[in-house]
Motif scaffolding. Sequence first.
Motif, PDB file in Angstrom:
ATOM      1  N   SER A  90     -14.937  -8.508 -39.274  1.00 20.36           N
ATOM      2  CA  SER A  90     -16.240  -8.217 -38.686  1.00 20.36           C
ATOM      3  C   SER A  90     -16.579  -9.242 -37.605  1.00 20.36           C
ATOM      4  N   LEU A  91     -16.044 -10.458 -37.722  1.00 17.75           N
ATOM      5  CA  LEU A  91     -16.263 -11.485 -36.700  1.00 17.75           C
ATOM      6  C   LEU A  91     -15.634 -11.057 -35.378  1.00 17.75           C
ATOM      7  N   LEU A  92     -14.411 -10.559 -35.432  1.00 17.33           N
ATOM      8  CA  LEU A  92     -13.744 -10.109 -34.216  1.00 17.33           C
ATOM      9  C   LEU A  92     -14.432  -8.868 -33.660  1.00 17.33           C
ATOM     10  N   LEU A  93     -14.862  -7.970 -34.533  1.00 15.59           N
ATOM     11  CA  LEU A  93     -15.586  -6.784 -34.090  1.00 15.59           C
ATOM     12  C   LEU A  93     -16.858  -7.183 -33.341  1.00 15.59           C
ATOM     13  N   ASP A  94     -17.615  -8.119 -33.898  1.00 11.90           N
ATOM     14  CA  ASP A  94     -18.849  -8.554 -33.245  1.00 11.90           C
ATOM     15  C   ASP A  94     -18.562  -9.265 -31.927  1.00 11.90           C
ATOM     16  N   ARG A  95     -17.446  -9.962 -31.846  1.00 11.73           N
ATOM     17  CA  ARG A  95     -17.063 -10.614 -30.589  1.00 11.73           C
ATOM     18  C   ARG A  95     -16.838  -9.560 -29.498  1.00 11.73           C
ATOM     19  N   PHE A  96     -16.112  -8.510 -29.837  1.00 10.45           N
ATOM     20  CA  PHE A  96     -15.905  -7.426 -28.879  1.00 10.45           C
ATOM     21  C   PHE A  96     -17.242  -6.777 -28.501  1.00 10.45           C
ATOM     22  N   LEU A  97     -18.106  -6.546 -29.493  1.00 13.46           N
ATOM     23  CA  LEU A  97     -19.394  -5.913 -29.225  1.00 13.46           C
ATOM     24  C   LEU A  97     -20.247  -6.758 -28.281  1.00 13.46           C
ATOM     25  N   VAL A  98     -20.215  -8.070 -28.456  1.00 16.46           N
ATOM     26  CA  VAL A  98     -20.973  -8.956 -27.575  1.00 16.46           C
ATOM     27  C   VAL A  98     -20.505  -8.807 -26.136  1.00 16.46           C
ATOM     28  N   ILE A  99     -19.197  -8.778 -25.938  1.00 16.45           N
ATOM     29  CA  ILE A  99     -18.655  -8.655 -24.582  1.00 16.45           C
ATOM     30  C   ILE A  99     -19.032  -7.305 -23.973  1.00 16.45           C
ATOM     31  N   VAL A 100     -18.928  -6.241 -24.763  1.00 14.21           N
ATOM     32  CA  VAL A 100     -19.277  -4.908 -24.269  1.00 14.21           C
ATOM     33  C   VAL A 100     -20.766  -4.833 -23.941  1.00 14.21           C
ATOM     34  N   GLU A 101     -21.607  -5.348 -24.829  1.00 10.75           N
ATOM     35  CA  GLU A 101     -23.049  -5.325 -24.594  1.00 10.75           C
ATOM     36  C   GLU A 101     -23.410  -6.149 -23.363  1.00 10.75           C
ATOM     37  N   SER A 102     -22.723  -7.263 -23.142  1.00 11.91           N
ATOM     38  CA  SER A 102     -23.038  -8.124 -22.004  1.00 11.91           C
ATOM     39  C   SER A 102     -22.767  -7.434 -20.678  1.00 11.91           C
ATOM     40  N   LYS A 103     -21.847  -6.474 -20.682  1.00 10.01           N
ATOM     41  CA  LYS A 103     -21.508  -5.740 -19.461  1.00 10.01           C
ATOM     42  C   LYS A 103     -22.224  -4.397 -19.372  1.00 10.01           C
ATOM     43  N   ARG A 104     -23.127  -4.143 -20.316  1.00  7.70           N
ATOM     44  CA  ARG A 104     -23.923  -2.910 -20.342  1.00  7.70           C
ATOM     45  C   ARG A 104     -23.024  -1.665 -20.366  1.00  7.70           C
ATOM     46  N   ILE A 105     -21.987  -1.749 -21.178  1.00  7.65           N
ATOM     47  CA  ILE A 105     -21.062  -0.635 -21.352  1.00  7.65           C
ATOM     48  C   ILE A 105     -21.330  -0.010 -22.725  1.00  7.65           C
ATOM     49  N   LYS A 106     -21.252   1.298 -22.786  1.00  8.94           N
ATOM     50  CA  LYS A 106     -21.518   2.023 -24.035  1.00  8.94           C
ATOM     51  C   LYS A 106     -20.387   1.772 -25.041  1.00  8.94           C
ATOM     52  N   PRO A 107     -20.697   1.246 -26.246  1.00 10.58           N
ATOM     53  CA  PRO A 107     -19.649   0.970 -27.226  1.00 10.58           C
ATOM     54  C   PRO A 107     -19.509   2.048 -28.296  1.00 10.58           C
ATOM     55  N   MET A 108     -18.304   2.114 -28.852  1.00 10.29           N
ATOM     56  CA  MET A 108     -18.028   2.948 -30.024  1.00 10.29           C
ATOM     57  C   MET A 108     -17.017   2.193 -30.881  1.00 10.29           C
ATOM     58  N   ILE A 109     -17.097   2.352 -32.205  1.00 10.09           N
ATOM     59  CA  ILE A 109     -16.208   1.653 -33.132  1.00 10.09           C
ATOM     60  C   ILE A 109     -15.334   2.659 -33.862  1.00 10.09           C
ATOM     61  N   ILE A 110     -14.025   2.415 -33.859  1.00 11.02           N
ATOM     62  CA  ILE A 110     -13.094   3.228 -34.634  1.00 11.02           C
ATOM     63  C   ILE A 110     -12.265   2.298 -35.511  1.00 11.02           C
ATOM     64  N   VAL A 111     -12.247   2.564 -36.803  1.00 17.37           N
ATOM     65  CA  VAL A 111     -11.391   1.819 -37.734  1.00 17.37           C
ATOM     66  C   VAL A 111     -10.312   2.768 -38.226  1.00 17.37           C
ATOM     67  N   THR A 112      -9.052   2.363 -38.080  1.00 18.23           N
ATOM     68  CA  THR A 112      -7.915   3.223 -38.379  1.00 18.23           C
ATOM     69  C   THR A 112      -7.258   2.861 -39.729  1.00 18.23           C
ATOM     70  N   LYS A 113      -6.200   3.610 -40.039  1.00 14.92           N
ATOM     71  CA  LYS A 113      -5.341   3.393 -41.213  1.00 14.92           C
ATOM     72  C   LYS A 113      -6.065   3.641 -42.534  1.00 14.92           C
ATOM     73  N   LYS A 114      -6.987   4.588 -42.516  1.00 12.89           N
ATOM     74  CA  LYS A 114      -7.683   4.952 -43.749  1.00 12.89           C
ATOM     75  C   LYS A 114      -6.696   5.438 -44.796  1.00 12.89           C
ATOM     76  N   ASP A 115      -5.605   6.067 -44.344  1.00 10.71           N
ATOM     77  CA  ASP A 115      -4.599   6.588 -45.274  1.00 10.71           C
ATOM     78  C   ASP A 115      -3.869   5.481 -46.015  1.00 10.71           C
ATOM     79  N   LEU A 116      -3.913   4.248 -45.497  1.00  8.62           N
ATOM     80  CA  LEU A 116      -3.240   3.115 -46.145  1.00  8.62           C
ATOM     81  C   LEU A 116      -4.191   2.280 -46.999  1.00  8.62           C
ATOM     82  N   ALA A 117      -5.476   2.617 -46.976  1.00  6.20           N
ATOM     83  CA  ALA A 117      -6.481   1.782 -47.627  1.00  6.20           C
ATOM     84  C   ALA A 117      -6.559   2.030 -49.127  1.00  6.20           C
ATOM     85  N   THR A 118      -6.858   0.965 -49.863  1.00  9.71           N
ATOM     86  CA  THR A 118      -7.126   1.078 -51.290  1.00  9.71           C
ATOM     87  C   THR A 118      -8.541   1.615 -51.482  1.00  9.71           C
TER      88      THR A 118
END
Length: 296
Positions: A90-118
């Motif tokens: 979540s720390l890395l995710l928030d770091r990316f979000l900060v950079i995207v927000e600072s440039k006024r770009i529309k963000p979206m979050i995708i988390v992959t590999k649900k098929d491998l998750a416990t």
Amino acid sequence: MAEGRIIKALSGFYYVKSNNGIYACKGRGVFRNQNITPLVGDFVTFDITENMEGYIQEIKQRENEFIRPPIANVTQAIIVSAVSQPTFSSLLLDRFLVIVESKRIKPMIIVTKKDLATKQEIQKMNAFKEEYKKLGYRFEFLSLKENVDLLKIIHFFKNEITVLMGQSGVGKSTLLNAINPAFEIQTAGISLSLGRGKHTTRHVELLEVEDGLVADTPGFSAIELNELEAEELSDCFVEMREKRNDCKFRRCLHDKEPKCAVKQAVDNGEINKYRYKHYLQFLLEIIERKPRYTND
């Protein structure tokens, strides 16, 4: 003189797409003299020579730009993480979000590999999903092996200039290949010794997806906050942006100041404590001006 957009940069050539086709162009010497580098995504004017080649004469004003990877005029950033391999942060995710927000770009979050998750990992990720959706972010937790999951996100690319952000190994190239197998983008697994993805993409290129363009890039190897001032950071956290005007001090950094509305919101549960903790980490980093690197 013709006009177009740079869709690929490779081996000293800038491939410009115009209404009449794609031209392999060189940049004018004046750009080098002025320390200006044409970027993928730039709108340009260019002179046509022969054999679908030309010279870029002018770079139009940019809406935004990234340095690493070098790309301009992005309208949407999709931050791709994995539930595991590499482990979700979540720390890395928030770091990316900060950079995207600072440039006024529309963000979206995708988390992959649900098929491998416990089962436990799925529960944890669904909790994160609800928290970020409450903040107003689009968040999809999916398996790239399931066509029904791909159908959930394909329309998000329509009429957008999208950049994919995230560590190597989270599935950015796999996502593009799943959307259009004709891309045949090279993918690689996770380095077991390093616990991170291997580099596969070597240049920046805009690919057509659903009447939009999406950038296949070498990844964001350094996620630095050098362009942000300390007073601007809270504006990149949507929940703090709503509270900052209620602080006693106009230039409040929401750290040690008294009568801080943001800290009060953290104490009463309106702002997640881990998000506030990340904010303080980024604030210290900006104050000290020491770049931090991801394991991309």
